[in-house]
Design a protein around this motif. Structure first.
Motif, PDB file in Angstrom:
ATOM      1  N   LYS A  60       0.826  -1.214   0.000  1.00 17.34           N
ATOM      2  CA  LYS A  60       0.000   0.000   0.000  1.00 17.34           C
ATOM      3  C   LYS A  60       0.860   1.264   0.000  1.00 17.34           C
ATOM      4  CE  LYS A  60      -2.086  -1.084   3.824  1.00 17.34           C
ATOM      5  NZ  LYS A  60      -1.310  -2.332   4.045  1.00 17.34           N
ATOM      6  N   SER A  61       1.818   1.308   0.934  1.00 15.20           N
ATOM      7  CA  SER A  61       2.632   2.517   1.053  1.00 15.20           C
ATOM      8  C   SER A  61       3.463   2.749  -0.207  1.00 15.20           C
ATOM      9  CB  SER A  61       3.550   2.414   2.274  1.00 15.20           C
ATOM     10  OG  SER A  61       2.784   2.319   3.464  1.00 15.20           O
ATOM     11  N   THR A  62       4.018   1.683  -0.765  1.00 17.74           N
ATOM     12  CA  THR A  62       4.777   1.806  -2.015  1.00 17.74           C
ATOM     13  C   THR A  62       3.878   2.325  -3.129  1.00 17.74           C
ATOM     14  OG1 THR A  62       6.278   0.028  -1.366  1.00 17.74           O
ATOM     15  CG2 THR A  62       6.112   0.519  -3.727  1.00 17.74           C
ATOM     16  N   LEU A  63       2.656   1.835  -3.170  1.00 22.22           N
ATOM     17  CA  LEU A  63       1.723   2.281  -4.209  1.00 22.22           C
ATOM     18  C   LEU A  63       1.405   3.766  -4.039  1.00 22.22           C
ATOM     19  CD1 LEU A  63      -0.185   1.600  -6.566  1.00 22.22           C
ATOM     20  CD2 LEU A  63      -1.955   1.065  -4.851  1.00 22.22           C
ATOM     21  N   GLY A  77       4.384  10.216  -6.758  1.00 23.46           N
ATOM     22  CA  GLY A  77       5.732  10.512  -7.199  1.00 23.46           C
ATOM     23  C   GLY A  77       6.616  11.111  -6.135  1.00 23.46           C
ATOM     24  N   ALA A  78       6.359  10.774  -4.861  1.00 17.48           N
ATOM     25  CA  ALA A  78       7.177  11.299  -3.763  1.00 17.48           C
ATOM     26  C   ALA A  78       7.096  10.331  -2.599  1.00 17.48           C
ATOM     27  CB  ALA A  78       6.698  12.686  -3.343  1.00 17.48           C
ATOM     28  N   ASP A  79       8.121  10.376  -1.724  1.00 19.83           N
ATOM     29  CA  ASP A  79       8.142   9.475  -0.559  1.00 19.83           C
ATOM     30  C   ASP A  79       7.369  10.112   0.593  1.00 19.83           C
ATOM     31  OD1 ASP A  79       9.706   7.725  -2.012  1.00 19.83           O
ATOM     32  OD2 ASP A  79      11.595   8.576  -1.265  1.00 19.83           O
ATOM     33  N   VAL A 131      10.285  -3.575   5.337  1.00 19.17           N
ATOM     34  CA  VAL A 131      10.140  -5.022   5.479  1.00 19.17           C
ATOM     35  C   VAL A 131       9.580  -5.404   6.844  1.00 19.17           C
ATOM     36  CG1 VAL A 131      11.966  -5.514   3.833  1.00 19.17           C
ATOM     37  CG2 VAL A 131      12.547  -5.203   6.246  1.00 19.17           C
ATOM     38  N   LEU A 132       9.691  -4.522   7.834  1.00 27.43           N
ATOM     39  CA  LEU A 132       9.192  -4.844   9.172  1.00 27.43           C
ATOM     40  C   LEU A 132       7.682  -4.693   9.213  1.00 27.43           C
ATOM     41  CD1 LEU A 132      11.889  -3.088  11.385  1.00 27.43           C
ATOM     42  CD2 LEU A 132      11.762  -5.499  10.715  1.00 27.43           C
ATOM     43  N   ARG A 133       7.023  -5.586   9.964  1.00 23.61           N
ATOM     44  CA  ARG A 133       5.560  -5.526  10.085  1.00 23.61           C
ATOM     45  C   ARG A 133       5.183  -5.336  11.552  1.00 23.61           C
ATOM     46  NH1 ARG A 133       5.646  -4.225   5.206  1.00 23.61           N
ATOM     47  NH2 ARG A 133       6.067  -5.871   3.706  1.00 23.61           N
ATOM     48  N   PRO A 134       4.151  -4.504  11.848  1.00 25.59           N
ATOM     49  CA  PRO A 134       3.417  -3.702  10.878  1.00 25.59           C
ATOM     50  C   PRO A 134       4.228  -2.503  10.416  1.00 25.59           C
ATOM     51  CG  PRO A 134       2.640  -3.193  13.077  1.00 25.59           C
ATOM     52  CD  PRO A 134       3.644  -4.305  13.233  1.00 25.59           C
ATOM     53  N   THR A 135       3.996  -2.090   9.156  1.00 24.30           N
ATOM     54  CA  THR A 135       4.756  -0.978   8.597  1.00 24.30           C
ATOM     55  C   THR A 135       4.058   0.352   8.867  1.00 24.30           C
ATOM     56  OG1 THR A 135       5.596  -2.426   6.880  1.00 24.30           O
ATOM     57  CG2 THR A 135       5.799  -0.063   6.511  1.00 24.30           C
ATOM     58  N   THR A 136       2.805   0.486   8.408  1.00 24.08           N
ATOM     59  CA  THR A 136       2.088   1.752   8.553  1.00 24.08           C
ATOM     60  C   THR A 136       1.544   1.869   9.970  1.00 24.08           C
ATOM     61  OG1 THR A 136       1.489   1.665   6.226  1.00 24.08           O
ATOM     62  CG2 THR A 136       0.265   3.195   7.604  1.00 24.08           C
ATOM     63  N   LEU A 137       2.297   2.556  10.821  1.00 23.07           N
ATOM     64  CA  LEU A 137       1.875   2.728  12.212  1.00 23.07           C
ATOM     65  C   LEU A 137       1.033   3.974  12.371  1.00 23.07           C
ATOM     66  CD1 LEU A 137       5.235   1.795  13.952  1.00 23.07           C
ATOM     67  CD2 LEU A 137       3.249   0.340  13.552  1.00 23.07           C
ATOM     68  N   VAL A 138       1.332   5.022  11.599  1.00 28.36           N
ATOM     69  CA  VAL A 138       0.578   6.275  11.646  1.00 28.36           C
ATOM     70  C   VAL A 138      -0.040   6.496  10.275  1.00 28.36           C
ATOM     71  CG1 VAL A 138       0.720   8.769  11.977  1.00 28.36           C
ATOM     72  CG2 VAL A 138       2.127   7.233  13.371  1.00 28.36           C
ATOM     73  N   PRO A 139      -1.358   6.616  10.165  1.00 22.74           N
ATOM     74  CA  PRO A 139      -1.977   6.823   8.852  1.00 22.74           C
ATOM     75  C   PRO A 139      -1.527   8.151   8.251  1.00 22.74           C
ATOM     76  CG  PRO A 139      -3.568   7.181  10.605  1.00 22.74           C
ATOM     77  CD  PRO A 139      -2.351   6.614  11.251  1.00 22.74           C
ATOM     78  N   THR A 140      -1.279   8.121   6.959  1.00 20.06           N
ATOM     79  CA  THR A 140      -0.805   9.309   6.250  1.00 20.06           C
ATOM     80  C   THR A 140      -1.818   9.720   5.197  1.00 20.06           C
ATOM     81  OG1 THR A 140       1.513   8.712   6.602  1.00 20.06           O
ATOM     82  CG2 THR A 140       1.039  10.283   4.838  1.00 20.06           C
ATOM     83  N   LEU A 141      -2.250  10.968   5.262  1.00 17.22           N
ATOM     84  CA  LEU A 141      -3.208  11.499   4.298  1.00 17.22           C
ATOM     85  C   LEU A 141      -2.447  12.448   3.366  1.00 17.22           C
ATOM     86  CD1 LEU A 141      -6.812  12.680   4.979  1.00 17.22           C
ATOM     87  CD2 LEU A 141      -5.313  14.068   3.542  1.00 17.22           C
ATOM     88  N   ALA A 185      -2.614   9.838  15.805  1.00 14.48           N
ATOM     89  CA  ALA A 185      -2.779  11.074  15.058  1.00 14.48           C
ATOM     90  C   ALA A 185      -2.881  10.746  13.573  1.00 14.48           C
ATOM     91  CB  ALA A 185      -1.605  12.022  15.317  1.00 14.48           C
ATOM     92  N   LEU A 186      -3.367  11.728  12.819  1.00 14.80           N
ATOM     93  CA  LEU A 186      -3.451  11.606  11.371  1.00 14.80           C
ATOM     94  C   LEU A 186      -2.378  12.511  10.777  1.00 14.80           C
ATOM     95  CD1 LEU A 186      -4.955  10.559   8.865  1.00 14.80           C
ATOM     96  CD2 LEU A 186      -6.451  12.566   9.049  1.00 14.80           C
ATOM     97  N   ARG A 187      -1.425  11.905  10.092  1.00 18.74           N
ATOM     98  CA  ARG A 187      -0.341  12.682   9.476  1.00 18.74           C
ATOM     99  C   ARG A 187      -0.833  13.207   8.132  1.00 18.74           C
ATOM    100  NH1 ARG A 187       4.044  10.763   6.179  1.00 18.74           N
ATOM    101  NH2 ARG A 187       5.797  12.261   6.173  1.00 18.74           N
ATOM    102  N   VAL A 188      -0.786  14.505   7.948  1.00 18.05           N
ATOM    103  CA  VAL A 188      -1.283  15.139   6.727  1.00 18.05           C
ATOM    104  C   VAL A 188      -0.109  15.767   5.985  1.00 18.05           C
ATOM    105  CG1 VAL A 188      -2.859  16.839   5.738  1.00 18.05           C
ATOM    106  CG2 VAL A 188      -3.503  15.595   7.821  1.00 18.05           C
ATOM    107  N   VAL A 189       0.055  15.367   4.729  1.00 17.21           N
ATOM    108  CA  VAL A 189       1.106  15.941   3.878  1.00 17.21           C
ATOM    109  C   VAL A 189       0.470  16.363   2.557  1.00 17.21           C
ATOM    110  CG1 VAL A 189       2.909  14.539   4.930  1.00 17.21           C
ATOM    111  CG2 VAL A 189       1.727  13.693   2.904  1.00 17.21           C
ATOM    112  N   THR A 190       1.198  17.194   1.795  1.00 17.07           N
ATOM    113  CA  THR A 190       0.665  17.663   0.508  1.00 17.07           C
ATOM    114  C   THR A 190       1.536  17.178  -0.636  1.00 17.07           C
ATOM    115  OG1 THR A 190       1.912  19.736   0.650  1.00 17.07           O
ATOM    116  CG2 THR A 190      -0.333  19.723   1.553  1.00 17.07           C
ATOM    117  N   SER A 191       0.912  17.099  -1.788  1.00 22.57           N
ATOM    118  CA  SER A 191       1.619  16.725  -3.014  1.00 22.57           C
ATOM    119  C   SER A 191       0.944  17.422  -4.186  1.00 22.57           C
ATOM    120  CB  SER A 191       1.597  15.213  -3.220  1.00 22.57           C
ATOM    121  OG  SER A 191       2.115  14.884  -4.500  1.00 22.57           O
TER     122      SER A 191
END
Length: 573
Positions: free
Chosen positions: A67-70, A76-78, A84-94, A123-129
């Motif tokens: 999911k995160s790779t997709l 087009g940005a990280d 490789v460690l699970r669970p990977t997505t600990l904080v949801p990113t919007l 928390a909900l991590r919010v970033v822009t693209s």
């Protein structure tokens, strides 16, 4: 009232703990409660308040689905952290367009989660693209099958808050049951859905895609948009997929962002499904609330029966003469004795009266008899209260919902419930003394009659009052007088003397009044004792009539369902 007001009315009735008792499948009931309240808070209410707000697409799926790779590849940005460690997505990113940042940073979406630009927990991590056009945001959710319970629950919450699911699975795991349980949930709620089949080996692309399409049809999800992403050799876990591999998904999302009419269709589809799901789930929730009410009624009934039994035991203690034995009998026999006195009672009434006058005016210790009687009544009260408390504790321990309630109190406090209150002795003493004063007042009132004034005066109010108290515990209902001797003739003698003072009719009336007054005082004490149990129930019991209110609120939502707005104007279509 409109649709929004109807939903707000439903939401108000979901406040508080609706399932405090461990009855039936209570964990499922509590989960359903959280899900309905959460969907109202996180999706239905915010979306109806702003029908033309940006579309939220939640990217969900199983552990390791990519999911995160997709998400990183699509924008087009990280912006998220694959690994490789699970669970990977600990904080949801919007990830949102810069133009939509203010909307998503406010409490409009998922108001229960605080916002952050870092990685704070809960928390909900919010970033822009800039790669995302205005009107559409992507949210990278935790794994739906995470080993961390909180992550699984958060993933479900985020999916319930979405306008659109972008559900990611893999060629190796597309047939697993966990993903399909979520996909069926999307179907049942008519949630707008697209599926991404990720990491597909070239040789398996056609057969796996065909089989997944078959499963979609079998689960009544035919027509679902399906994207495939071939397996790619990436230089690292954090590398992004080549743009051509995700270009069909990017093009589709860009089209959604640019097409107000299509966004409106998606929003309306998901809103409609969420509203329709309430029609089935709220009545089910109401039925579960009704089971709770029945559980509370059962626990309350145990208390009512136990303390009604305590009052009945006290009544029996008043009638069976047991109070006139022991210390009371000893104090009485200090004066009257038995044997010859009783046989010569009729011929020696004058002599007996003189002895009684001395007894009740201080030359013989009347206080000792009164104290002994008071002590006996108090002991009877405490004994019946202890027995009732024990019956309550045993009853709750075996009743639906009772064991969990008692466990929540802790062993020490629960054990205390099985005995009378520590201060009952003091309250019983006050009640008995107040009753004795009431009896003396009765004697004073009756002695105010001209025909009895002199006779009461010859015995004294205290003396006549004590005789009346003794009669209370030996008369059979206060209707026929004392017909048999109990405890060495105590009751017979006290009855004879009372009748000599007041007359047999008056004695019957006085005895009834004295007995009923004592009984009411004891009833009050038992109600206070029962109150310990009732207070526990009242502190956690949902409001009365809540099940009916939930059904009425659900009906109101159905009635206003046709008012669902069509969304923004479609001039851009």
């Amino acid at each position: 009232m409109d649709l929004l007001e109807a939903l707000e009315g439903l939401r108000r009735r979901l406040d508080g703990e609706l399932f405090p008792l461990a009855i039936g499948a209570v964990d499922d009931d509590r989960r359903m409660h959280r899900e309905i309240a959460g969907q109202l808070d996180d999706y239905l209410l915010p979306r109806l308040r702003a029908i033309d707000a940006p579309l939220l697409a939640v990217v969900g799926g199983s552990t390791g689905a990519g999911k995160s790779t997709l998400v990183n590849s699509l924008v087009g940005a990280d912006v998220t952290e694959p690994g490789v460690l699970r669970p990977t997505t600990l904080v949801p990113t919007l990830v949102a367009s810069p133009a939509d940042l203010d909307w998503f940073m406010g409490p409009n979406v998922l108001p229960g989660l605080s916002r952050t630009s870092g990685g704070s927990a809960a928390a909900l991590r919010v970033v822009t693209s800039a790669a995302l056009g205005p009107g559409l945001a992507l949210l990278d959710a935790p794994d739906i099958d995470s080993v961390v319970t909180a992550n699984r629950e958060l993933a479900a919450q985020l999916l319930a808050a979405a306008d659109l699911w972008l559900f990611v699975t893999t060629a190796a795991r597309y047939a697993d049951e966990v993903p399909w349980s979520f996909l069926r949930s999307a179907r049942e709620r008519s949630t707008a859905l697209a599926v991404v089949l990720d990491r597909v080996p070239a040789e398996a692309l056609e057969p796996v895609t065909r089989d997944l399409e078959r499963l979609l049809v079998a689960n009544r999800l035919d027509g679902t948009r399906l994207f495939t992403v071939p397996e790619a050799a990436l230089p690292s876990e954090k590398a992004r997929l080549p743009a051509p591999m995700v270009e069909p998904i990017t093009r589709w999302l860009s089209g959604l962002a640019a097409d107000a009419a299509e966004r409106a269709r998606v929003v309306r589809q998901t809103l409609s499904g969420a509203l329709d799901s309430l029609a089935g789930r709220v009545p089910e929730l109401a039925a579960a609330v009704e089971r709770q009410r029945a559980g509370f009624d059962g626990l309350r009934s145990i208390v009512d029966r136990a303390y009604a039994g305590a009052l009945a035991d006290f009544d029996e203690g008043m009638r069976d003469g047991s109070l006139l034995r022991g210390e009371v009998l000893a104090r009485w026999q200090d004066f009257i004795g038995t044997g010859d006195l009783m046989r010569s009672l009729e011929s020696r009434v004058g002599w007996l009266r003189d002895r009684l006058v001395g007894f009740f005016t201080g030359r013989v210790p009347a206080a000792e008899l009164r104290d002994a009687l008071e002590s006996g009544v108090e002991t009877l009260i405490r004994g019946t209260a202890d027995a009732a408390a024990e019956r309550c504790l045993n009853g709750w321990s075996a009743a639906p919902g009772g064991p969990g309630l008692l466990d929540g109190l802790g062993a020490v406090d629960a054990a205390r419930l099985g005995r009378a209150s520590p201060d009952l002795a003091k309250r019983a003493e006050s009640a008995v003394r107040a009753w004795q004063e009431f009896v003396l007042d009765l004697v004073r009132q009756e002695g105010g009659e001209r025909r009895t004034t002199a006779r009461v005066a010859s015995f004294g109010v205290n003396g006549a009052g004590l005789l009346l108290m003794l009669a209370v515990f030996a008369s059979t209902g206060g209707l026929t007088g004392i017909e048999v001797g109990i405890a060495g003739g105590t009751s017979v003698l006290s009855q004879k003397l009372l009748e000599a003072i007041f007359g047999d009719q008056a004695v019957r009336a006085l005895t009834v009044r004295a007995r009923e007054d004592l009984r009411e005082r004891v009833r009050g004490l038992m109600e206070e004792e029962a109150g310990r149990y009732m207070t526990l129930l009242e502190a956690i019991e949902p409001p009365p009539g809540l099940a009916d209110e939930l059904l009425a609120a659900a009906y109101s939502v159905r009635e206003h369902r046709r008012e669902l707005p069509a969304g923004p104007a479609t001039e851009g279509s």
